[in-house]
Scaffold this active site. Structure first.
Site, PDB file in Angstrom:
ATOM      1  CD  GLU A   1      -3.862   3.969   6.827  1.00  0.00           C
ATOM      2  OE1 GLU A   1      -4.896   3.895   7.539  1.00  0.00           O
ATOM      3  OE2 GLU A   1      -2.807   3.392   7.130  1.00  0.00           O
TER       4      GLU A   1
ATOM      5  CG  ASP B   1      -0.387  -0.596   2.452  1.00  0.00           C
ATOM      6  OD1 ASP B   1       0.842  -0.813   2.516  1.00  0.00           O
ATOM      7  OD2 ASP B   1      -1.156  -0.849   3.382  1.00  0.00           O
TER       8      ASP B   1
END
Length: 376
Positions: free
Chosen positions: A128, A69
């Protein structure tokens, strides 16, 4: 790629944290590094602010996926780094700068040391929020380059460098954001009988929400409802017409998530009636549980124990959320914790993971992926 280069890349990335689907500088930096590799060894495709990189195998029978990520968090950094964030109010406070750097190190290894199978790297945006894993996996690129197995890691500040922690089955919880807006009737503080006060309604609702886990969830199951933010009113002598509650829901089962939401909706309807107001609920981003494939996870833990100096620990499930869960819901795979020995934890403004963990993680995962490629 040597340790010094990996540390340099990590620090460069740490300087430019960006939130979900706004990782433009991050994407450009990653592409610059990746562009240095021979074009006949890799194929690169961009998706939104993310990147797919296929490292071609010499005689492929399967594709091994590795996900990293790439987004940061809206946190004002408080480290003493001389390479602290240049984007004031944003920080790589969840270790995604480490995740990207480790992925680049593994990618470099397989460009320079070809193996039989394809290795697909997914540099995923918006972990997120609002969630990039599910749409990235559903993209045409992912359908064309669909991995047969997939893995990912997450840094663990509380574990020492050289420690791996994971488990078969449930690792991370189902999560959902929660936003509740209440609209009543404002007015003068001296005439409350002519209004419908949303401060009072909001306070009552927060108290009622605490009964959901205590009285509507099986005691042998686990769930959390947290209201982290309430906004309402303008000044001290005006009764508030609006109120907004912002929070999160965490459960260890999909069934419990459904039950919790059903109960929240019932309580909100009660508040509408009891306080003569209108209410709306928005669940925002929802993340699927991270449920590790039993066979692959057990095999990985046994491989680490037999082929490295790492300490392997059995993890316990956590109420944290991770949208990698969407990927391993469709593709066999697993996630694991990587010890980085930081005195401050995830999402903390002073998170300072030990950079020694980067090169050892690259070496470890390069060995493991090579092992998987050599299996029939």
């Amino acid at each position: 790629m040597d340790r010094e280069k990996l540390v340099e890349i990590r620090r460069d990335l740490h300087r430019i944290p960006e939130i979900g689907f706004q990782e433009f500088k991050t994407q450009a930096y990653l592409l610059t590094v990746i562009s240095q590799y021979p074009k006949d060894r890799i194929e690169v495709k961009m998706w939104e602010t993310g990147i797919f990189v296929l490292v071609k195998g010499t005689n492929p029978t399967k594709t091994i996926g590795y996900r990293a990520d790439i987004d940061g968090l809206p946190i004002l950094e408080e480290t003493d780094y001389d390479f602290e964030s240049e984007h004031i109010g944003y920080m790589h406070a969840c270790g995604h700068d480490f995740h990207m750097t480790i992925a680049l190190g593994i990618l470099s290894h397989f460009v320079e040391n070809p193996i039989a199978d394809h290795v697909l790297f997914l540099f995923q945006p918006a972990e997120e929020g609002p969630g990039g894993a599910e749409p990235m996996l559903n993209s045409n690129i992912a359908k064309e380059w669909r991995p047969d197995i997939i893995t990912a890691l997450h840094i663990a500040p509380e574990l020492p460098v050289g420690t791996i922690s994971t488990k078969s089955g449930l690792l991370f919880a189902n999560t959902s954001e929660l936003f509740i807006d209440l609209k009543g009737k404002g007015g003068h503080a001296a005439y409350p009988h002519t209004t419908n006060d949303m401060v009072v309604a909001a306070c009552s609702l927060v108290t009622q929400l605490q009964t959901v886990v205590a009285r509507n969830v099986d005691p042998l199951d686990s769930a959390v409802i947290t209201i982290g933010k309430i906004t309402s009113g303008t000044v001290q002598n005006i009764i508030a017409e609006n109120a907004r509650l912002e929070g999160t829901i965490r459960t260890l089962s999909v069934e419990s998530m459904d039950k919790v939401k059903e109960r929240i909706e019932a309580l909100v309807k009660g508040v509408e009636i009891g306080y003569t107001c209108k209410a709306t609920i928005d669940y925002g981003s929802m993340y699927h549980q991270v449920y590790n494939d039993e066979k692959l996870t057990t095999e990985f833990m046994e491989f680490i124990s037999a082929n490295s100096d790492f300490t392997v620990q059995e993890a316990t499930e956590a109420m944290t959320g991770e949208d990698f869960g969407y990927m391993i819901d469709q593709i066999p795979g697993f996630m694991f914790w990587l010890g980085v020995d930081s005195p401050y934890g995830l999402h903390h403004a002073k998170l300072t993971p030990n950079e020694e963990a980067i090169s050892v993680a690259v070496e470890l995962m390069s060995k493991y992926i090579t092992f998987k490629a050599n299996q029939e």
